[in-house]
Design a protein around this motif. Structure first.
Motif, PDB file in Angstrom:
ATOM      1  N   UNK A 117      27.563  -6.595  51.752  1.00 42.78           N
ATOM      2  CA  UNK A 117      26.841  -5.523  52.453  1.00 42.78           C
ATOM      3  C   UNK A 117      26.512  -4.390  51.512  1.00 42.78           C
ATOM      4  N   UNK A 118      27.331  -4.271  50.478  1.00 43.80           N
ATOM      5  CA  UNK A 118      27.101  -3.195  49.521  1.00 43.80           C
ATOM      6  C   UNK A 118      26.737  -3.819  48.197  1.00 43.80           C
ATOM      7  N   UNK A 119      25.763  -3.231  47.537  1.00 46.89           N
ATOM      8  CA  UNK A 119      25.340  -3.797  46.267  1.00 46.89           C
ATOM      9  C   UNK A 119      26.200  -3.224  45.151  1.00 46.89           C
ATOM     10  N   UNK A 120      27.318  -3.900  44.908  1.00 50.25           N
ATOM     11  CA  UNK A 120      28.234  -3.373  43.905  1.00 50.25           C
ATOM     12  C   UNK A 120      28.717  -4.520  43.030  1.00 50.25           C
ATOM     13  N   UNK A 121      28.621  -4.337  41.743  1.00 46.97           N
ATOM     14  CA  UNK A 121      29.016  -5.415  40.843  1.00 46.97           C
ATOM     15  C   UNK A 121      30.541  -5.415  40.700  1.00 46.97           C
ATOM     16  N   UNK A 122      31.112  -6.525  40.226  1.00 48.43           N
ATOM     17  CA  UNK A 122      32.565  -6.573  40.035  1.00 48.43           C
ATOM     18  C   UNK A 122      33.068  -5.463  39.113  1.00 48.43           C
ATOM     19  N   UNK A 123      32.295  -5.141  38.073  1.00 50.49           N
ATOM     20  CA  UNK A 123      32.741  -4.073  37.176  1.00 50.49           C
ATOM     21  C   UNK A 123      32.774  -2.744  37.910  1.00 50.49           C
ATOM     22  N   UNK A 124      31.759  -2.524  38.772  1.00 53.18           N
ATOM     23  CA  UNK A 124      31.709  -1.251  39.494  1.00 53.18           C
ATOM     24  C   UNK A 124      32.862  -1.153  40.479  1.00 53.18           C
ATOM     25  N   UNK A 125      33.203  -2.276  41.086  1.00 54.16           N
ATOM     26  CA  UNK A 125      34.321  -2.267  42.029  1.00 54.16           C
ATOM     27  C   UNK A 125      35.617  -1.975  41.283  1.00 54.16           C
ATOM     28  N   UNK A 126      35.723  -2.575  40.105  1.00 55.24           N
ATOM     29  CA  UNK A 126      36.882  -2.344  39.251  1.00 55.24           C
ATOM     30  C   UNK A 126      37.009  -0.859  38.907  1.00 55.24           C
TER      31      UNK A 126
END
Lengths: 246, 272
Positions: A71-80
């Motif tokens: 639902x949210x456009x967030x890359x794994x690095x950004x989530x990290x």
């Protein structure tokens, strides 16, 4: 209320009520169990968690649910990065988060918060750990010597004047690596030439950021320049000269 | 209120288990409360390899997990019919193996002959603490020593370094004999391999690669290998004499080839 978004009500220890989507709330295994086995319409009491802490926890759960569901456009690095910022709180809040994650059984949050505390212990001498957590030394001199002798080998390893954190930023081939270890911490001595191979699948590394973290964890880390990068078969070798003040 | 009073024991154990064996030992010195957490079975069970129960003898299973851990670090276990030894690397808990001379294949050419001889047990008993016999290779003109190991036996996500463990005979002679050897490590998925030329002569060599182990043996680094998760390959390593103009080789005693995790102090994973 649409059928796709069931809401659950949670009441905290300080009588605050939160209404959250079911998908977010059931990140907590405890809430999930109560919801599935109790009456789904009434309010679930989370006795041991205060409103402030629950609010933070719900932010965490929401972020992770939305990210997993796309639902949210967030890359794994950004989530990290988001997770790393999430745990930049004072110690008391951190401990409250651990207690709440433990009681609510939110495994990923428990791991994240406990790893944060673990990082405050790694590579440190006992005196430094005491200072960090304000712990009183309750050993007698003899007892302390005895324990030190028993664990002598663990002290031979210390001697670095700081830790080097290496974070790898790359293109989208890194998505698998996010769940594996991404950052490397190594304790090194001054003027030591460090050669390290990073342990992750590396296809086309765009850049490597190397930071020097002084021993005082509150001092911000400093970016180092990397002298040379060799891309080998499945690894990268970094050569850099690390000089720091004693 | 301090941390050991605020957090329950299972959370504290989780925290310590996310550090490292060395950190756990150091944190035992912080206070009595920390020590009881740091010595917990729950912590050391996480540092042991997941299959440790099948490796150690059942008599050790009654010990506390910390004792099991250090036993596995300091007492190499002979496996594969006594041809290989296994132990844990104490700082990280990762698996280390040494392939004894009986687990390696060796071919050499004797002086003045051009026929390769198969490996015969010219072995010296009693020289090694670890293996009943070591290979004593003397007066050879050319030698090749090969070994291999399945990567699934190694610890995942680990950088391994491969060492040849040896002694030179007659170290006190004035005219020191030396040879250039090519050491290479490859796995069957990589087309090319890393070839390293090293002089096996501890008195005049690149100090980077040859060291005294402190147990009476020397070691020379043969190469490095990154073992990732879930790999199922065969890693091969060999030592080969590359300078065939030198046939005054005095002889070498080989204890074995050792694989252990790369020794960078406190190399730890921040996020696992």
């Amino acid at each position: 209320m649409g059928s796709t978004s069931t809401k659950i009500k949670l009441r905290t220890s300080d009588q605050k009520v939160f209404e959250v989507e079911k998908a977010v709330a059931v990140q907590s295994q405890t809430i999930k169990y109560i919801y599935e086995n109790g009456c789904p319409d009434s309010v679930i009491h989370v006795h041991s968690v205060s409103g402030d802490i629950l609010s933070k926890i719900l932010d965490y759960c929401k972020k992770h649910v939305n990210s997993a569901a796309g639902k949210e456009d967030i890359s794994p690095e950004e989530l990290y990065e988001w997770d790393a910022n999430f745990v930049k709180v004072d110690q008391n809040t951190l401990f409250d988060l651990i207690l709440a994650a433990n009681c609510l059984k939110i495994e990923s949050l428990l791991d994240l918060t406990c790893q944060t505390v673990a990082n405050m212990i790694k590579g440190k001498r006992p005196e430094e750990i005491r200072t960090t957590f304000n712990i009183k030394n309750d050993y007698t001199i003899e007892a302390e010597e005895a324990v030190r002798r028993e664990n002598k080998w663990a002290f031979d390893m210390l001697g670095g004047v700081g830790t080097m954190v290496i974070e790898e930023l790359a293109d989208d081939t890194m998505s698998k690596c996010v769940t594996n270890a991404k950052s490397r911490v190594c304790v090194i001595a001054a003027n030591q030439i460090v050669m390290m191979r990073s342990i992750s699948k590396l296809a086309n590394k765009k850049s490597i950021d190397v930071y020097k973290q002084p021993q005082n964890p509150t001092t911000p880390r400093i970016k180092e320049s990397v002298k040379q990068i060799n891309v080998g078969t499945g690894f990268i070798e970094l050569f850099f000269h690390f000089k720091c003040k004693m | 209120m301090e941390i050991t009073r605020i957090l329950p024991e299972d959370c504290l154990c989780l925290i310590i288990s996310l550090t490292s064996p060395a950190d756990a030992c150091r944190s035992a010195m912080v206070s009595h409360a920390f020590r009881s957490v740091a010595d917990c079975d729950a912590v050391w069970e996480k540092f042991l390899p997941s299959d440790y129960r099948s490796i150690i003898s059942s008599s050790l299973l009654s010990l506390g997990k910390k004792d099991v851990y250090f036993h596995m670090c300091f007492h190499p276990i002979l496996i594969q019919n006594g041809t290989m030894s296994f132990q844990l690397e104490k700082e990280s808990g990762k698996k280390c193996y040494m392939l004894g001379s009986k687990a390696l294949s060796m071919i050499w050419l004797l002086r003045d002959t051009f026929m390769p001889f198969p490996w015969i047990s010219t072995s010296l008993p009693g020289l090694s603490d670890r293996f009943p016999e070591v290979a004593n290779i003397n007066l050879v003109w050319w030698i090749e020593v090969k070994g291999k190991i399945e990567t699934r036996n190694l610890s995942p996500n680990t950088n391994y370094v491969i060492y040849l463990v040896f002694k030179l005979r007659d170290r006190h002679t004035i005219e020191l004999k030396h040879r250039t050897v090519g050491l290479h490590v490859n796995d069957d998925r990589v087309a090319s391999w890393e070839l390293r030329r090293v002089l096996i002569d501890p008195y005049r060599c690149e100090a980077l690669y040859i060291r005294d182990r402190g147990d009476g043996w020397m070691e020379v680094e043969m190469g490095q290998f990154l073992n990732e998760c879930g790999d199922d390959r065969t890693l091969e390593f060999s030592l080969r004499e590359t300078d065939t103009s030198n046939f005054h080789n005095r002889g070498i005693i080989i204890e074995g080839i050792e694989l252990r995790p790369k020794d960078i102090s406190s190399l730890v994973d921040v996020r696992q």
